[in-house]
Design a protein around this motif. Structure first.
Motif, PDB file in Angstrom:
ATOM      1  N   ALA A 139      17.336   6.942   3.497  1.00 60.03           N
ATOM      2  CA  ALA A 139      17.107   6.887   4.939  1.00 60.03           C
ATOM      3  C   ALA A 139      17.813   5.710   5.604  1.00 60.03           C
ATOM      4  O   ALA A 139      18.503   5.883   6.611  1.00 60.03           O
ATOM      5  CB  ALA A 139      15.602   6.842   5.220  1.00 60.03           C
TER       6      ALA A 139
ATOM      7  N   THR B 220       0.806  -1.229   0.000  1.00 62.58           N
ATOM      8  CA  THR B 220       0.000   0.000   0.000  1.00 62.58           C
ATOM      9  C   THR B 220       0.837   1.277   0.000  1.00 62.58           C
ATOM     10  O   THR B 220       0.274   2.351   0.081  1.00 62.58           O
ATOM     11  CB  THR B 220      -0.956   0.051   1.210  1.00 62.58           C
ATOM     12  N   THR B 221       2.163   1.190  -0.086  1.00 59.80           N
ATOM     13  CA  THR B 221       2.932   2.423  -0.242  1.00 59.80           C
ATOM     14  C   THR B 221       3.565   2.406  -1.635  1.00 59.80           C
ATOM     15  O   THR B 221       3.857   1.339  -2.169  1.00 59.80           O
ATOM     16  CB  THR B 221       4.026   2.556   0.833  1.00 59.80           C
ATOM     17  N   PRO B 222       3.767   3.601  -2.222  1.00 57.13           N
ATOM     18  CA  PRO B 222       4.303   3.634  -3.591  1.00 57.13           C
ATOM     19  C   PRO B 222       5.738   3.111  -3.634  1.00 57.13           C
ATOM     20  O   PRO B 222       6.532   3.406  -2.746  1.00 57.13           O
ATOM     21  CB  PRO B 222       4.285   5.128  -3.940  1.00 57.13           C
ATOM     22  N   PRO B 223       6.088   2.314  -4.649  1.00 56.29           N
ATOM     23  CA  PRO B 223       7.444   1.766  -4.748  1.00 56.29           C
ATOM     24  C   PRO B 223       8.529   2.845  -4.789  1.00 56.29           C
ATOM     25  O   PRO B 223       9.622   2.632  -4.275  1.00 56.29           O
ATOM     26  CB  PRO B 223       7.426   0.966  -6.049  1.00 56.29           C
ATOM     27  N   LEU B 224       8.207   4.014  -5.357  1.00 56.09           N
ATOM     28  CA  LEU B 224       9.222   5.064  -5.428  1.00 56.09           C
ATOM     29  C   LEU B 224       9.549   5.601  -4.036  1.00 56.09           C
ATOM     30  O   LEU B 224      10.713   5.894  -3.723  1.00 56.09           O
ATOM     31  CB  LEU B 224       8.742   6.208  -6.343  1.00 56.09           C
ATOM     32  N   VAL B 225       8.537   5.684  -3.167  1.00 59.00           N
ATOM     33  CA  VAL B 225       8.772   6.121  -1.786  1.00 59.00           C
ATOM     34  C   VAL B 225       9.645   5.089  -1.067  1.00 59.00           C
ATOM     35  O   VAL B 225      10.577   5.431  -0.345  1.00 59.00           O
ATOM     36  CB  VAL B 225       7.431   6.330  -1.043  1.00 59.00           C
TER      37      VAL B 225
ATOM     38  N   LEU C  67      -4.233   4.845   1.989  1.00 60.73           N
ATOM     39  CA  LEU C  67      -4.573   3.734   1.110  1.00 60.73           C
ATOM     40  C   LEU C  67      -5.036   2.482   1.842  1.00 60.73           C
ATOM     41  O   LEU C  67      -5.776   1.683   1.277  1.00 60.73           O
ATOM     42  CB  LEU C  67      -3.375   3.385   0.208  1.00 60.73           C
ATOM     43  N   TRP C  68      -4.589   2.306   3.087  1.00 64.33           N
ATOM     44  CA  TRP C  68      -4.937   1.063   3.779  1.00 64.33           C
ATOM     45  C   TRP C  68      -6.446   0.849   3.860  1.00 64.33           C
ATOM     46  O   TRP C  68      -6.938  -0.237   3.539  1.00 64.33           O
ATOM     47  CB  TRP C  68      -4.278   1.018   5.161  1.00 64.33           C
TER      48      TRP C  68
ATOM     49  N   THR D  13       3.197   9.317  -7.438  1.00 62.83           N
ATOM     50  CA  THR D  13       4.533   9.713  -6.950  1.00 62.83           C
ATOM     51  C   THR D  13       5.528   9.835  -8.103  1.00 62.83           C
ATOM     52  O   THR D  13       6.519  10.549  -7.973  1.00 62.83           O
ATOM     53  CB  THR D  13       5.095   8.676  -5.962  1.00 62.83           C
TER      54      THR D  13
ATOM     55  N   TRP E  69      13.325   5.633   0.501  1.00 60.14           N
ATOM     56  CA  TRP E  69      13.551   5.322   1.911  1.00 60.14           C
ATOM     57  C   TRP E  69      14.779   4.427   2.056  1.00 60.14           C
ATOM     58  O   TRP E  69      15.658   4.698   2.863  1.00 60.14           O
ATOM     59  CB  TRP E  69      12.307   4.648   2.513  1.00 60.14           C
TER      60      TRP E  69
ATOM     61  N   VAL F  62       6.236  10.430   4.540  1.00 64.87           N
ATOM     62  CA  VAL F  62       5.493  10.227   3.282  1.00 64.87           C
ATOM     63  C   VAL F  62       4.933   8.812   3.216  1.00 64.87           C
ATOM     64  O   VAL F  62       3.766   8.604   2.858  1.00 64.87           O
ATOM     65  CB  VAL F  62       6.395  10.481   2.059  1.00 64.87           C
ATOM     66  N   ALA F  63       5.770   7.836   3.587  1.00 65.72           N
ATOM     67  CA  ALA F  63       5.312   6.441   3.556  1.00 65.72           C
ATOM     68  C   ALA F  63       4.100   6.269   4.465  1.00 65.72           C
ATOM     69  O   ALA F  63       3.109   5.625   4.093  1.00 65.72           O
ATOM     70  CB  ALA F  63       6.436   5.498   3.966  1.00 65.72           C
TER      71      ALA F  63
ATOM     72  N   ILE G 124      15.464  10.558   6.760  1.00 67.11           N
ATOM     73  CA  ILE G 124      14.796   9.446   7.440  1.00 67.11           C
ATOM     74  C   ILE G 124      13.374   9.836   7.813  1.00 67.11           C
ATOM     75  O   ILE G 124      12.413   9.152   7.459  1.00 67.11           O
ATOM     76  CB  ILE G 124      15.575   9.032   8.707  1.00 67.11           C
TER      77      ILE G 124
ATOM     78  N   LYS H 203      -0.820   5.400  -6.133  1.00 70.74           N
ATOM     79  CA  LYS H 203       0.601   5.112  -5.916  1.00 70.74           C
ATOM     80  C   LYS H 203       1.447   5.643  -7.065  1.00 70.74           C
ATOM     81  O   LYS H 203       2.553   6.142  -6.867  1.00 70.74           O
ATOM     82  CB  LYS H 203       0.808   3.595  -5.757  1.00 70.74           C
TER      83      LYS H 203
ATOM     84  N   ILE I 211      20.289   5.165   9.204  1.00 68.08           N
ATOM     85  CA  ILE I 211      19.869   4.438  10.409  1.00 68.08           C
ATOM     86  C   ILE I 211      20.838   3.301  10.691  1.00 68.08           C
ATOM     87  O   ILE I 211      21.302   3.122  11.815  1.00 68.08           O
ATOM     88  CB  ILE I 211      18.448   3.850  10.215  1.00 68.08           C
TER      89      ILE I 211
ATOM     90  N   TYR J 171      11.038  10.904   4.552  1.00 63.30           N
ATOM     91  CA  TYR J 171      10.525   9.815   3.716  1.00 63.30           C
ATOM     92  C   TYR J 171       9.644   8.865   4.519  1.00 63.30           C
ATOM     93  O   TYR J 171       8.703   8.285   3.986  1.00 63.30           O
ATOM     94  CB  TYR J 171      11.676   9.070   3.030  1.00 63.30           C
TER      95      TYR J 171
ATOM     96  N   VAL K  52      -7.672  -0.344   0.534  1.00 63.51           N
ATOM     97  CA  VAL K  52      -7.341  -1.739   0.262  1.00 63.51           C
ATOM     98  C   VAL K  52      -8.306  -2.660   1.008  1.00 63.51           C
ATOM     99  O   VAL K  52      -8.811  -3.643   0.456  1.00 63.51           O
ATOM    100  CB  VAL K  52      -5.881  -2.034   0.655  1.00 63.51           C
ATOM    101  N   GLN K  53      -8.592  -2.317   2.278  1.00 71.12           N
ATOM    102  CA  GLN K  53      -9.535  -3.128   3.045  1.00 71.12           C
ATOM    103  C   GLN K  53     -10.903  -3.135   2.375  1.00 71.12           C
ATOM    104  O   GLN K  53     -11.591  -4.150   2.345  1.00 71.12           O
ATOM    105  CB  GLN K  53      -9.660  -2.593   4.486  1.00 71.12           C
TER     106      GLN K  53
ATOM    107  N   LEU L 257       5.899  13.337  -2.515  1.00 71.28           N
ATOM    108  CA  LEU L 257       7.289  12.857  -2.520  1.00 71.28           C
ATOM    109  C   LEU L 257       8.251  13.987  -2.888  1.00 71.28           C
ATOM    110  O   LEU L 257       9.345  14.100  -2.320  1.00 71.28           O
ATOM    111  CB  LEU L 257       7.422  11.686  -3.498  1.00 71.28           C
TER     112      LEU L 257
ATOM    113  N   PHE M  75       0.918   7.840   2.903  1.00 72.68           N
ATOM    114  CA  PHE M  75       0.337   6.989   1.863  1.00 72.68           C
ATOM    115  C   PHE M  75      -0.347   5.780   2.482  1.00 72.68           C
ATOM    116  O   PHE M  75      -1.439   5.398   2.066  1.00 72.68           O
ATOM    117  CB  PHE M  75       1.410   6.538   0.867  1.00 72.68           C
ATOM    118  N   PHE M  76       0.294   5.187   3.471  1.00 68.95           N
ATOM    119  CA  PHE M  76      -0.278   3.995   4.098  1.00 68.95           C
ATOM    120  C   PHE M  76      -1.624   4.325   4.732  1.00 68.95           C
ATOM    121  O   PHE M  76      -2.598   3.605   4.567  1.00 68.95           O
ATOM    122  CB  PHE M  76       0.706   3.436   5.134  1.00 68.95           C
TER     123      PHE M  76
ATOM    124  N   GLU N 195      -3.812   1.834  -7.506  1.00 64.62           N
ATOM    125  CA  GLU N 195      -2.590   1.888  -8.313  1.00 64.62           C
ATOM    126  C   GLU N 195      -2.329   3.309  -8.805  1.00 64.62           C
ATOM    127  O   GLU N 195      -1.196   3.776  -8.792  1.00 64.62           O
ATOM    128  CB  GLU N 195      -2.706   0.947  -9.523  1.00 64.62           C
TER     129      GLU N 195
ATOM    130  N   TYR O  97     -11.105  -5.647  -0.340  1.00 64.83           N
ATOM    131  CA  TYR O  97     -11.289  -7.007   0.194  1.00 64.83           C
ATOM    132  C   TYR O  97     -12.769  -7.257   0.492  1.00 64.83           C
ATOM    133  O   TYR O  97     -13.319  -8.300   0.147  1.00 64.83           O
ATOM    134  CB  TYR O  97     -10.482  -7.201   1.486  1.00 64.83           C
TER     135      TYR O  97
END
Lengths: 226, 220
Positions: free
Chosen positions: A79, A66-71, B202-203, B163, A75, B194-195, B188, B160, A83, B191, B206-207, B174, B198-199, B157, B210
């Motif tokens: 990032a 559920t997260t974009p592959p580019l992000v 979108l989560w 980006t 990362w 941003v992740a 760190i 996503k 770490i 990004y 996605v549910q 992004l 998006f999560f 899609e 289903y």
């Protein structure tokens, strides 16, 4: 005035494009190999009755789907090295990202395939004294994998298209090579058109092969997953 | 051990807000343009007339078998050479993502329409409906229900894919994270933020797919 198309500068740099295509295939191949193994692992963990195994696997799968592959790529490239205190090359970042990302999708394919195998196959294997692992390896997986092949091929093609993202972190794949040639020759129209055509030819060839394989499986009556 | 410090990200919340707006704008454009043009292409793929079938098939094959990023970059760097005007990053990215989504959704529409029982067509024609009337009133309403899960997946899609517009410097989430990371030296946190955004967006979607899939499987 009509634009004068001139492909000679592009062909003069065909070596760069060929090297780019090779690098694209390298990232695709490495990510595919790691992604399949990792994906099977995720699928088995997710199917496990122990929450300690199924929840983390479920979490990783959900996050990477559920997260974009580019992000994800950014990362892992920008990032993670900070770490973990490690050196990250564009190639390594790409392989790590696309392996985990495609593993998340492969895991769902594996899971669906394993679940689709009839309950009785498990019971039969247990009845003749096989352990869970033996039943999985000898009875269930061989049947499941045959059904999963169409979905696998589709994901593999998706993966190859996704690898173009590595161009954004300056790995010399086909798209990056095209970009370089376009800037050098001032012929972006011809260069990017040729690059698009190369992708089109390679990916179409792979998907035709996949279709052939599916047809053969359909003849042997095993293609239940569409 | 890295000291996580999200303060520098929270201080720049307004920069992210601008990015989120950009993401939502391109998502909305591509969703509407991609899914509606996809229906036109899908009908072309379903058509028995070669004038419609062949162009639609060529379009679908080409856009499904090339990477979106290549398409976006082609529209941004190559197309303006053929055109008398320049193309903005938003226009180029929207073109690439919309046409790509149109090609993928066309196949969803075609499969959905084909899955409707032949008898529905015959019944509609027997009542005196024209092809278009039968399609609009009888076939599409039934087919759309079956297509909903697949189309929702397409929407996810597209979200996503938005980006990728950052590759040609369109201002979206992004791109803004890149800016913040380079100004504050906090890749760190930037990004990761941003992740997480998006999560969180979108989560639930996605549910929802289903749930839709399960409901569809139960109904049929």
């Amino acid at each position: 005035m009509a634009y004068q198309w001139d492909f000679t500068p592009v062909f003069a740099n065909s070596e760069l494009l060929a090297q780019g295509l090779l690098n694209t295939l390298k990232v695709t191949g490495a990510s595919l190999a790691c992604g399949l193994v990792l994906g099977l692992g995720f699928a088995l963990m997710r199917l496990s009755r122990h929450r300690l195994a199924s929840w983390p696997a479920g979490f990783v799968i959900e996050v990477f789907r559920t997260t974009p592959p580019l992000v994800q790529l950014f990362w892992f490239f920008f990032a993670l090295p900070l770490i973990a205190g490690i050196e990250m090359t564009p190639l390594l970042a790409a392989i790590v990202t696309f392996s985990i990302q495609s593993a998340a999708f492969f895991a769902e394919v594996f899971r669906a395939g394993i679940v689709s195998v009839e309950r009785g196959q498990w019971d039969g294997a247990r009845a003749i004294g096989m352990t869970n692992g033996q039943a999985l390896r000898r009875i269930v997986l061989p049947q499941a994998i045959k059904r999963m092949i169409p979905a696998f091929m589709e994901r593999a093609i998706e993966l190859m298209k996704t690898t173009t993202l590595v161009a954004t972190i300056a790995y010399a794949d086909l798209l990056f090579a095209a970009n370089e040639i376009a800037q050098k020759t001032f012929r972006p129209l011809e260069t990017f058109t040729v690059a698009a055509l190369i992708y089109f030819v390679v990916i179409t060839a792979i998907s035709l092969l996949a279709r052939q394989l599916e047809r053969r499986l359909a003849v042997s009556g095993e293609s239940t997953v569409h | 051990m890295h000291q996580w410090d999200f303060a520098s990200v929270l201080d720049n919340a307004d920069v992210f807000a601008v990015g989120a707006l950009g993401t939502l704008r391109i998502f909305a454009i591509c969703l509407v343009a991609g899914l509606s043009f996809g229906l036109v292409v899908g009908l072309g793929r379903y058509s028995q007339r070669r004038v419609f079938y062949w162009p639609a098939t060529a379009f679908v094959e080409f856009f499904r078998n090339t990477p979106v990023l290549v398409q976006i970059i082609w529209f941004y760097f190559a197309l303006p050479i053929l055109m008398p005007f320049s193309i903005s990053p938003l226009a180029a990215a929207s073109l690439g993502i919309s046409l790509n989504s149109a090609a993928f959704s066309a196949e969803i529409y075609r499969a959905g329409i084909q899955s409707i029982d032949r008898g529905q067509w015959d019944g509609a024609r027997a009542l005196g409906m024209s092809f278009l009337q039968a399609m609009r009133r009888i076939i599409l309403p039934q087919a759309l229900k079956r297509m909903t899960p697949a189309l929702t997946n397409r929407a996810i899609e597209i979200f996503k894919m938005s980006t990728l517009a950052s590759a040609i410097a369109y201002v979206e989430l992004l791109q803004q994270a890149k800016l913040i990371a380079s100004l504050n030296f906090n890749p760190i946190e930037a990004y990761t933020a941003v992740a997480v955004i998006f999560f969180v967006f979108l989560w639930p979607m996605v549910q929802l797919t289903y749930v839709l899939e399960r409901r569809l499987a139960r109904d049929e």
